[in-house]
Structure formats: structure tokens, C-alpha cells
Design an enzyme around this catalytic site. Structure first.
Site, PDB file in Angstrom:
ATOM      1  N   CYS A  83       0.811  -1.220   0.000  1.00 66.93           N
ATOM      2  CA  CYS A  83       0.000   0.000   0.000  1.00 66.93           C
ATOM      3  C   CYS A  83       0.847   1.274   0.000  1.00 66.93           C
ATOM      4  O   CYS A  83       0.338   2.355  -0.285  1.00 66.93           O
ATOM      5  CB  CYS A  83      -0.948   0.013   1.193  1.00 66.93           C
ATOM      6  N   HIS A 319      -9.751   2.765  -1.180  1.00 66.77           N
ATOM      7  CA  HIS A 319      -8.311   2.506  -1.060  1.00 66.77           C
ATOM      8  C   HIS A 319      -7.837   1.681  -2.252  1.00 66.77           C
ATOM      9  O   HIS A 319      -7.851   0.447  -2.205  1.00 66.77           O
ATOM     10  CB  HIS A 319      -8.087   1.763   0.255  1.00 66.77           C
TER      11      HIS A 319
END
Length: 366
Positions: A83, A319
Site C-alpha cells: 500500500c 483505497h
């Protein structure tokens, strides 16, 4: 030492997995951003750096650059720090300029979870250390720092309200390049009763004293974000307006059971090295993968919510893994142009395996 500055930033609309962007391959999400940001920089762009996590393999950055019509001489490199990948790409571009390796880079991240070939997450850590799914890891963070469900729900509601207020004021319009008729994030198609959703949402990652729910967690998403990083003197000679100047960055590792806590040591070390205090950072963007992560970071670093994710974040818009770190910088790029008396800003993100990345910028438009 040469200085790296950011002179432009764009992102795609963000769609839910199998949602509005489901028919776009990963390079088709990145290439429109690269194409637009390269206008006026023909012959100047040294490389394209893109973070990507669940892509189809190969060099997504090179494919995207060619799809965008960049010169064959622009190579492209794809990074995977989970991420943190999109923020890492920007960080790396800044250091390449500082080191004199080049003068101009397009850097960011892209993710198409809808077209990913992988049915499950990658391995982040050996089993003998611990390799939890991210939802369970969010529970571990909540337990470690004593964060209640009420505290997480309160932050999730604040983030949702901030996101909708920013959207309704048109603050995201400059951030986004429309994809055909898609001009804003999928979440803004319909407003939800978030108070009611938070109240009735049940823990989904553990049955015993759980606090993390679907309502105080992010969704899985598709999207891309890219910024133009250029050497400062070159930018000025071209008549460009630098908005953010790269100051420094820090990467830190924590136990893989607590990836949401990884921004904490990264931010601490970064500020200590630059003789800065939290009070001197005017705006901060920390990726909202889970509310427990943000509450924990705020609590441990004494970050007031007034300075943190002031226009909401991933808890609302979603996300898109490898793009999310670049979305944070994109947001800061436009936030500082709307506000006065902003000097220092910071972007940070935690990722699978227990890795935190934090990047410090100085504002050049106030």
C-alpha cells in the site's frame, strides 16, 4: 544539492471493485494521467515510476507510458511496497532528482482490483512471525493502543462528513481527470446514512471483543494518481509554479501484526531528523485504510484531527492500494493552494508486512 518540487498532480475517479472502473485495465487507468501530465514536458521526462500491487505482472509503468504516447526513450519502472507503493514512487523520484540522476519524473501509483488475476493477498511475512489479513491486523492495532469501537466510529463519521463537504464544495474537481462520463468518485453517487450504518455494523474480523467493522474500514478500489516531480531551477526556468518542495522522507518497519502503526515511527524519525515538532506540521494526510489506524496514529503522535485528513480520505472514497500513497500527495497539492499560512505538510501510509513511509514537503505557494 538539487531540489525536487511538485508542479502538477492528477488522479482518476476512484471506483469500487467491480464498479465504475471495472472495464479499465490497470494501464488504462494510469495512461490518461500520464498523457495529460506530460503535455509541455516533451523531451524532458526522464522516467515514469508507478506503484502497483495486484496488477497482471510485467512493467505496468512502461506499458502505461507507451499507451500514453510518451517517447520510446522514456523507460518506466514499476514498484511494489504494497500500500506504500505510490508514495514510494514519488519519494524515489524526489531522491533521483536530488542525486542528479534526472530532472523530471512522472510518479505515482495505479491499481485495478477489478481486473486483478490474484484471488488472495500476497504473503507479507512468514507464519512464524505473523501474517494476518489486513482486517485482523487492524483489530490488533486497536487492541495494542486501546482503541474502542466508539472512537473508530466517531472518526469514520468525521471522515465521511468531511469527504462529502469537500465534494459538495467542488474541492475534488481539480484533482480528477474525468474518465469519459465518470467525473467523480463512485462513493459520491449516493449519500448514505453513515450514523445508522456505523451503529448497526458488527465486527467482521474477529468474534471476540471485535471493534473493526465494514463501516469503519475502507473498501477495495480501482484508481490511479500521478504527480509531476521536477528539479526546482528547471521548473522556474520553464515558468512553472512549484507547489510542494520535497524536504525529506523516512521508511520504518514494525511487527507485521501491526501495519497500521507503521507510520508512527516513520513520522517520529522524520520529524526528529529535521528538528520539527508535530505542532509545526500544518497539514497531514495519513491513509485511512482503517479508522483504528488513524485513531492510533493521532493518539500516539498527538496529531489533532483539525490538521489530519481535513477533506476525508480512503474511509469514504476508497483505497486503491498502490495508488493510495500518491492520492495523499495529490490531496496535499490542492489543499495547500486553498489555504493560507501553510508551511510544512506531510504524507504517510502503512502497508502489509509492517512498513511505514512518511514524506515531508514544504509549501511554496503561501
Amino acid at each position: 544539492m538539487k531540489r525536487a518540487v511538485i508542479v502538477n498532480a492528477k488522479r482518476s475517479p476512484i471506483g469500487k471493485k467491480n464498479g465504475i472502473l471495472k472495464d479499465y485495465a490497470v494501464h488504462e487507468l494510469a495512461s490518461p494521467l500520464i498523457r495529460q501530465l506530460s503535455i509541455g514536458f516533451e523531451g524532458i521526462v526522464d522516467d515514469v515510476l508507478l506503484g502497483n500491487v495486484t496488477g497482471p505482472g510485467g512493467n505496468v509503468a512502461r506499458l502505461s507510458a507507451l499507451e500514453a504516447g510518451l517517447s520510446l526513450s522514456v523507460p518506466g519502472v514499476t514498484l511494489d511496497r504494497q500500500c506504500s507503493a505510490g508514495l514510494e514512487a514519488i519519494r524515489m523520484a524526489c531522491y533521483l532528482i536530488q542525486g542528479g540522476a534526472g530532472l523530471c519524473y512522472l510518479a505515482g501509483g495505479v491499481e485495478s482490483t477489478s481486473t486483478s488475476l490474484f484471488p488472495a493477498k500476497a504473503r507479507f511475512s512468514p507464519d512464524f512471525i505473523g501474517d494476518p489479513d489486513m482486517g485482523k491486523a487492524a483489530e490488533y492495532v486497536a487492541q495494542k493502543y486501546g482503541i474502542s469501537k466508539d472512537a473508530q466510529d466517531s472518526y469514520a463519521l468525521l471522515s465521511y462528513e468531511r469527504s462529502w463537504e469537500a465534494y459538495e464544495h467542488g474541492h475534488f474537481e481539480k484533482e480528477i481527470i474525468p474518465f469519459g462520463h465518470i467525473v467523480h468518485d463512485e462513493e459520491f453517487f449516493k449519500k448514505r446514512n453513515m450514523t445508522a450504518l456505523l451503529k448497526r455494523a458488527k465486527p467482521i474480523f474477529t468474534n471476540e471483543n471485535g471493534t473493526v467493522t465494514a463501516a469503519n474500514s475502507c473498501t477495495i478500489n480501482d484508481g490511479a494518481a500521478v504527480v509531476t516531480v521536477i528539479e526546482e531551477e528547471l521548473a522556474l526556468s520553464l515558468g512553472l509554479l512549484p507547489v510542494l518542495r520535497f524536504i525529506d522522507s523516512q521508511v520504518a518497519g514494525v511487527h507485521p501484526n501491526y501495519p497500521g502503526a507503521a507510520p508512527i515511527p516513520a513520522i517520529k524519525k522524520l520529524l526528529e531528523r529535521n528538528n520539527l515538532r508535530i505542532e509545526e506540521i500544518d497539514l497531514m494526510e495519513i491513509n485511512e485504510a482503517f479508522a483504528s489506524k488513524i485513531v492510533g496514529c493521532s493518539q500516539e503522535l498527538s496529531i489533532p484531527y483539525e490538521k489530519l485528513n481535513v477533506s476525508g480520505g480512503a474511509l469514504t472514497i476508497g483505497h486503491p492500494y498502490g495508488a493510495s500513497g500518491a492520492v495523499l500527495v495529490n490531496r496535499l497539492f490542492y489543499e495547500v493552494q486553498r489555504k493560507n499560512n501553510v508551511k510544512y505538510v506531510l504524507a504517510a501510509i502503512g502497508s502489509g508486512g509492517g512498513i511505514g513511509v512518511a514524506v515531508l514537503f514544504e509549501t511554496m505557494v503561501n
